[in-house]
Write an enzyme that holds these catalytic residues in place. Structure first.
Site, PDB file in Angstrom:
ATOM      1  CD  GLN A 252      -2.540   1.743   0.311  1.00 34.23           C
ATOM      2  OE1 GLN A 252      -3.214   0.946  -0.316  1.00 34.23           O
ATOM      3  NE2 GLN A 252      -2.503   3.032  -0.013  1.00 34.23           N
TER       4      GLN A 252
ATOM      5  CE1 TYR B  70     -10.943  10.627   1.289  1.00 35.94           C
ATOM      6  CE2 TYR B  70     -11.866   9.331  -0.488  1.00 35.94           C
ATOM      7  CZ  TYR B  70     -10.872   9.550   0.437  1.00 35.94           C
ATOM      8  OH  TYR B  70      -9.808   8.693   0.507  1.00 35.94           O
TER       9      TYR B  70
ATOM     10  CD  GLU C  28     -10.784   2.848  -4.524  1.00 33.92           C
ATOM     11  OE1 GLU C  28      -9.862   3.518  -5.028  1.00 33.92           O
ATOM     12  OE2 GLU C  28     -11.275   3.123  -3.397  1.00 33.92           O
TER      13      GLU C  28
HETATM   14  N1  BES Z   1      -6.934   6.532  -2.597  1.00 30.17           N
HETATM   15  C1  BES Z   1      -7.843   6.208  -1.559  1.00 30.17           C
HETATM   16  C2  BES Z   1      -7.212   5.490  -0.404  1.00 30.17           C
HETATM   17  C3  BES Z   1      -6.157   6.303   0.322  1.00 30.17           C
HETATM   18  C4  BES Z   1      -6.361   7.632   0.623  1.00 30.17           C
HETATM   19  C5  BES Z   1      -4.985   5.698   0.726  1.00 30.17           C
HETATM   20  C6  BES Z   1      -5.391   8.366   1.287  1.00 30.17           C
HETATM   21  C7  BES Z   1      -4.016   6.414   1.389  1.00 30.17           C
HETATM   22  C8  BES Z   1      -4.215   7.757   1.671  1.00 30.17           C
HETATM   23  C9  BES Z   1      -8.993   5.366  -2.086  1.00 30.17           C
HETATM   24  O1  BES Z   1      -9.392   5.708  -3.363  1.00 30.17           O
HETATM   25  C10 BES Z   1     -10.176   5.637  -1.205  1.00 30.17           C
HETATM   26  O2  BES Z   1     -10.619   6.745  -1.198  1.00 30.17           O
HETATM   27  N2  BES Z   1     -10.663   4.631  -0.480  1.00 30.17           N
HETATM   28  C11 BES Z   1     -11.801   4.776   0.398  1.00 30.17           C
HETATM   29  C12 BES Z   1     -13.033   4.227  -0.229  1.00 30.17           C
HETATM   30  C13 BES Z   1     -13.859   5.260  -0.911  1.00 30.17           C
HETATM   31  C14 BES Z   1     -15.116   4.643  -1.488  1.00 30.17           C
HETATM   32  C15 BES Z   1     -14.226   6.418  -0.030  1.00 30.17           C
HETATM   33  C16 BES Z   1     -11.551   4.012   1.670  1.00 30.17           C
HETATM   34  O3  BES Z   1     -10.470   3.443   1.831  1.00 30.17           O
HETATM   35  O4  BES Z   1     -12.428   3.975   2.507  1.00 30.17           O
HETATM   36 ZN    ZN Z   2     -10.267   7.583  -3.504  1.00 32.76          ZN
END
Ligand code: BES
Ligand code: ZN
Length: 663
Positions: free
Chosen positions: A196, A441, A354
């Protein structure tokens, strides 16, 4: 190793860094950018900067918007491609081998290359001229370790050097890798490794310029123990198959380092559509293929909205439950938590999310982590558009409703000293180690929704298609987006939004009072029932929940007034088996409401939840809630001590900090 030359180049580079990052640069920055940390209530003069499009350079460079989370200096050298050749050693929990980087010398006088590393053991460093294979040892030095950033690796670069080969090994504690015992997998027979890299963890896997400002293509070879399968977020060699000792990969499209990804385990593939499929442990692959069967439709719908998918295949890798995120948009191969496989597609918005990153994030990338909302806010907006296109407008409105409530809760939970986290592009050089809030987000997504409402959907879509075409395979900053918005939509359709609007959305630390929210009649009916239930005019067994979707339940639980009388929650639990819910999101929302209400008897279910799931978004708020009461804290510490060894290093770090911060 002789030191003098290195310390000379180090001194030189300090001077150079200072010139970029010093106070003068910050003053210049404040004049041309929008992300200043101003109090949203007052309007200091700099805030008007938002309305000065002419002064925002269209091509923003590291000069005026630096990545403060990397030691790399993109004004000296830029990596164009790299090759990894690594042994995957499960016995010692180490990757061992070499990284060979091909570099452009941006500044002809540059004599020092600075790479990011974290806990790497560096065995040797050699350089060669462009195209040459005669690698000669060069001097190098590893700086002392910074807890957040790792250690700069400083390499003396002879005048003709354009290639660097570093022989190295990762640490068994590498922050970006998790080495799982067979007992931590579904099959219980084979070990498992996954990476990761986002945000600052690629540097724990390989010595790289670990900044999203820079993109490179790569090739890789992974040597694995007999019978295991290696996958990467890249094109696998046609000859890759179980039983081979070495797996080969290439990534022909240039990617930022945080999208480097690999996994090794007992993995099987199942096709979904012509371009889509799933990888998972054999016992999980069937259910995963069913849950994600709409991936191909999502891909096609997204192409219609934002232009061609440029990565070849789109596959999903289902990880063991300790994966610390819901999903990770590794190109060509999304990494996914198994907690999304609910059996009824109720949580597939994570898949839409994603997949959407294939445009917002992977194709057009936030240049620095300060610009994170350009990845996550755009992606959350696109996620909802995809959900609408594939499952209809009502489903999209429900997802918006849940997201808007997440944002309300996140903003409400910010302490006064954390108010800065409410801004879209907060200056991260001023604040350490905070990530993952709903603001980038959901506020980011709502900002795009405002643009949709003000300019019209077709107009915004055309603008966004242009944005992806203009910036494909490059990295972008917030000031750049604002400048293009001002030069584009705002000039074309004057009077729809103004500088105050932009300042409120981008700099302001709350939700602007005139924010237009997405409304859902379905959720309004849930609210109406909940209010009557809370007032006591509607009995628990009279709640009309039979057709409720997961999102309606989440809305009901998240919006319920806290605390609730324990007796009323007991009725609810008895009727709807919430403590026993197998939907990871519903269980999470229920636990939060129950904990806020002092609900007794939750411990066994909560303990097994915290022991079996490593996804930060689901577990951190629960630990946080538990720490609010003395008995809760005792329970949290006991469970954490047991669960910690099974959590990913990223989760361990986050929770260690949380535990330490609470007396
Ligand atoms: N890119 C992110 C995961 C992330 C963010 C990893 C910041 C490390 C640092 C991924 O796209 C993401 O946003 N995942 C979310 C799910 C989404 C549907 C809100 C999660 O992990 O909950
Ligand atoms: Zn994301």
């Amino acid at each position: 190793m002789e030191q003098p030359e290195v310390s000379r180049v180090r001194r030189l580079s300090r001077v150079r860094n200072h010139a970029i990052r010093g106070p003068l640069a910050m003053v210049a920055l404040a004049l041309v950018t929008v992300g200043c940390q101003s109090n949203p209530q007052s309007t200091p003069p700099e805030r008007a900067a938002v309305s000065l499009p002419a002064s925002v350079p269209l091509v923003t460079t590291p000069h005026n918007w630096p990545d403060t989370k990397s030691y790399a200096d993109p004004l000296s050298f830029v990596t164009r491609s790299f090759d990894l050749d690594l042994d995957v050693d499960f016995k010692n929990s180490q990757l061992r081998g070499s990284a060979t980087l091909e570099l452009d010398r941006v500044d002809p006088s540059a004599r020092e290359l600075v790479l990011d590393t974290r806990d790497l053991q560096i065995d040797s460093v050699k350089t060669a001229p462009a195209g040459g294979d005669k690698f000669r040892p060069t001097r190098f030095a590893l700086d002392s370790r910074d807890d957040e950033l790792g250690s700069a690796l400083r390499i003396a670069m002879p005048r003709d050097a354009a290639r660097v080969r570093i022989v190295y090994a990762t640490s068994p504690q590498a922050s970006g890798l998790q080495w799982l015992q067979p007992s931590q997998t579904a099959g219980k027979q084979s070990p498992f490794l996954f990476s990761q890299a986002q945000a600052l963890h690629a540097r724990s896997m390989a010595p790289l310029q670990d900044t999203p400002t820079i993109r490179a293509t790569y090739t890789a070879t992974l040597r694995v123990p007999d019978g295991l399968v290696a996958v990467m977020a890249a094109e696998g060699d046609a000859a890759n198959r179980r039983g081979q000792a070495a797996f080969h990969f290439r990534m022909p499209q240039p990617i930022p380092s945080y999208l480097l990804a690999l996994a090794v385990g007992d993995l099987e593939f199942r096709a979904i559509g012509p371009r889509t499929g799933v990888w998972a442990e054999p016992s999980k692959v069937e259910a995963a293929a069913k849950e994600f069967e709409d991936a191909e439709a999502m891909l096609t719908k997204t192409e219609a909205l934002y232009g061609p998918y440029r990565w070849g295949r789109y596959d999903v890798l289902v990880l063991p439950p300790s994966f610390p995120f819901g999903g990770m948009e590794n190109p060509r191969l999304t990494f996914m938590t198994p907690t999304v496989i609910a059996g009824d597609k109720s949580l597939v918005s994570v898949l839409a999310h994603e997949l959407a990153h294939s445009w917002s994030g992977n194709l057009v990338t936030n240049a620095t982590w300060r610009d994170g909302w350009l990845n996550e806010g755009f992606t959350t907006y696109f996620e909802r558009r995809i959900m609408e296109a594939v499952y209809g407008e009502e489903r999209a409105r429900l997802e918006w409703g849940v997201g808007q409530q997440d944002l309300r809760m996140a903003l409400a939970e910010l302490k006064p000293e954390e108010a800065w986290q409410g801004a879209l592009a907060p200056d991260l050089s001023l604040h350490k180690g905070e990530d993952g809030s709903a603001v980038a987000y959901e506020k980011g997504a709502l900002f795009l929704y405002q643009l949709e409402r003000r300019f019209g959907r077709p107009q915004l879509d055309a603008f966004l298609q242009g944005w992806f075409d203009r910036h494909a395979f490059t990295s972008v900053t917030t000031p750049q987006f604002v400048a293009e918005l001002q030069d584009g939509l705002m000039k074309q359709y004057p009077g729809k939004i103004d500088a105050t609007f932009l300042a409120n959305w981008i700099d302001g630390t709350g939700l602007p009072p005139d924010a237009e929210l997405v409304q859902s009649d379905t959720l309004a009916r849930v609210d109406a029932q909940r209010m009557r239930w809370e007032q006591g005019s509607l009995a628990t067994d009279a709640l009309q929940t039979s057709g409720w979707t997961v999102q309606e339940w989440l809305h009901f639980l998240n919006r319920a007034t806290r605390p609730q009388p324990v007796a009323r929650l007991q009725e609810l639990d008895r009727h709807y088996q919430l403590t026993a819910s197998r939907n990871a999101e519903i269980a999470h929302a229920w636990f939060r409401l129950a904990l806020a209400s002092g609900y007794p008897g939750l411990e066994p279910a909560l303990e097994s939840y915290l022991m079996s799931i490593g996804r930060l978004k689901l577990i951190v708020p629960l630990y946080d809630d538990l720490l609010n009461t003395p008995q809760g804290a005792v329970f949290a510490r006991r469970v954490y001590a047991q669960a910690r060894p099974g959590y990913h290093a990223i989760a361990q770090r986050r929770l260690d900090r949380l535990m330490q911060a609470t007396p």
